[in-house]
Motif scaffolding. Structure first.
Motif, short mmCIF file in Angstrom:
data_model
loop_
_atom_site.label_atom_id
_atom_site.label_comp_id
_atom_site.label_asym_id
_atom_site.label_seq_id
_atom_site.Cartn_x
_atom_site.Cartn_y
_atom_site.Cartn_z
N LEU A 147 0.70 -1.13 -0.07
CA LEU A 147 0.05 0.06 0.03
C LEU A 147 0.87 1.30 -0.02
O LEU A 147 1.69 1.50 0.97
CB LEU A 147 -0.85 0.01 1.02
CG LEU A 147 -2.00 1.33 1.31
CD1 LEU A 147 -3.07 1.21 0.21
CD2 LEU A 147 -2.41 1.28 2.76
N LEU A 148 0.48 1.98 -1.02
CA LEU A 148 1.60 3.23 -1.13
C LEU A 148 0.51 4.41 -0.80
O LEU A 148 -0.41 4.76 -1.27
CB LEU A 148 2.07 3.46 -2.63
CG LEU A 148 3.13 4.66 -2.75
CD1 LEU A 148 4.32 4.20 -2.16
CD2 LEU A 148 3.12 4.89 -4.18
N SER A 149 0.94 4.90 0.33
CA SER A 149 0.23 5.93 0.95
C SER A 149 0.05 7.44 0.01
O SER A 149 1.10 7.60 -0.69
CB SER A 149 0.66 6.46 2.23
OG SER A 149 1.79 7.31 2.22
N PRO A 150 -0.93 8.13 0.32
CA PRO A 150 -0.94 9.37 -0.74
C PRO A 150 0.36 10.34 -0.31
O PRO A 150 0.99 10.79 -1.48
CB PRO A 150 -2.20 10.10 -0.18
CG PRO A 150 -3.08 9.08 0.23
CD PRO A 150 -2.16 8.01 1.15
N LYS A 151 0.81 10.30 0.85
CA LYS A 151 2.04 11.11 1.09
C LYS A 151 3.17 10.62 0.18
O LYS A 151 3.93 11.25 -0.31
CB LYS A 151 2.24 11.17 2.77
CG LYS A 151 3.31 11.92 2.89
CD LYS A 151 3.76 12.01 4.42
CE LYS A 151 4.95 12.88 4.71
NZ LYS A 151 5.10 13.14 6.48
#
Length: 296
Positions: A147-151
């Motif tokens: 999971l690549l966070s928005p940040k």
């Protein structure tokens, strides 16, 4: 692309290899004993005794060796009658939320379990159903979830990645890590989000590489249970992340990139500024500029 899988004896495999010897080509897959590029099809002979025909003329070529074409549904079933890894991503088209990518390893003996749960393309399932069965899939099916966070997404975009190359990196890493766990797929399928040529171009920039060949197929989530499993787990991850991010800013964050996203983004901008959007949204989307105009 048509796929036909046949189970053959060692003698039949030897006979096939002899018949197609003029078309033999190199293969980096450690589980393939012989690979052939035919006119309109390819042929892979695996150490397991399975033979896989792929391409427009797959059924025609396989019929030389006793294959009898059935209905399209049966052909799809045969196409996944081997241990395989399937990958899919969720969140790419949503302004809010991270980007979830999952690789899953599914064997033919898992099919009955998956069908008993009603596993299907996540786009055809309700979010409620997805959240119900995702934990069961995660427990039963070997997988690798990223999971690549928005940040973090915004950071890598600033570093020179684009919407396609970041997905190439994530799909490749998920497959690489799953292979590191010791699974032995005879096929790896990615739900196509770009061309094979484009995928290979971006893949050259990635550090982690593996020898197994990868196939990109459109609508793979409706063809292969392994891709469908990844689609469901990824969707559940994305939804959970959306809720968590919404709690940070005290709002229900919508999925997608419509006008509702513009309005919510504008309200976040008013209260938290760009720092709030950086934590919750993919800033390179046009929604950012639209929200900024709504604030003015």
């Amino acid at each position: 692309m048509n796929t036909v899988v046949l189970k053959v004896s060692p003698q039949e495999a030897t006979k096939m290899a002899s018949h197609y010897s003029a078309y033999q080509a190199p293969s980096k897959n450690p589980y393939i004993t012989a690979f052939f590029k035919l006119n309109g099809a390819s042929l892979s002979i695996y150490t397991s005794g399975k033979v896989v025909f792929q391409g427009e003329k797959a059924e025609q070529e396989a019929s030389r060796w006793g294959y009898k074409p059935e209905s399209s549904g049966q052909a799809t079933s045969l196409g996944q009658d081997l241990p395989m890894i399937g990958t899919d991503e969720v969140g790419n088209g949503s302004y809010f939320g991270g980007l979830a990518v999952v690789a899953s390893f599914v064997r033919p003996e898992d099919h009955a379990f998956l069908k008993s749960l009603g596993v299907d393309d996540s786009k055809k399932m309700t979010d409620q159903k997805i959240c119900q069965i995702a934990p069961l899939l995660k427990e039963k099916i070997p997988h690798q979830a990223l999971l690549l966070s928005p940040k973090k997404y915004n950071e890598v975009i600033e570093q020179g990645y684009n919407a396609v190359s970041v997905k190439v990196a994530l799909h490749n890493q998920a497959i690489f890590l799953l292979l590191q766990k010791g699974v032995q797929p005879e096929k790896i399928v990615i739900d196509a989000f770009t061309s094979s040529q484009n995928y290979k171009k971006y893949l050259k920039k990635e550090t982690n590489q593996f020898a197994n060949p990868v196939t990109l197929e459109e609508k793979a989530e409706s063809k292969y249970l392994a891709v469908a499993v990844s689609s469901i787990i990824a969707r559940a991850m994305f939804l959970e992340n959306l809720v968590q991010l919404g709690q940070l800013v005290g709002r229900n964050l919508p999925s997608g990139a419509g006008s509702k996203s513009d309005q919510v983004a504008a309200s976040i901008l008013k209260q938290y500024g760009m720092a709030g959007l950086n934590q919750t949204a993919k800033l390179h989307f046009a929604n950012t500029q639209k929200a900024q105009k709504l604030v003015k």
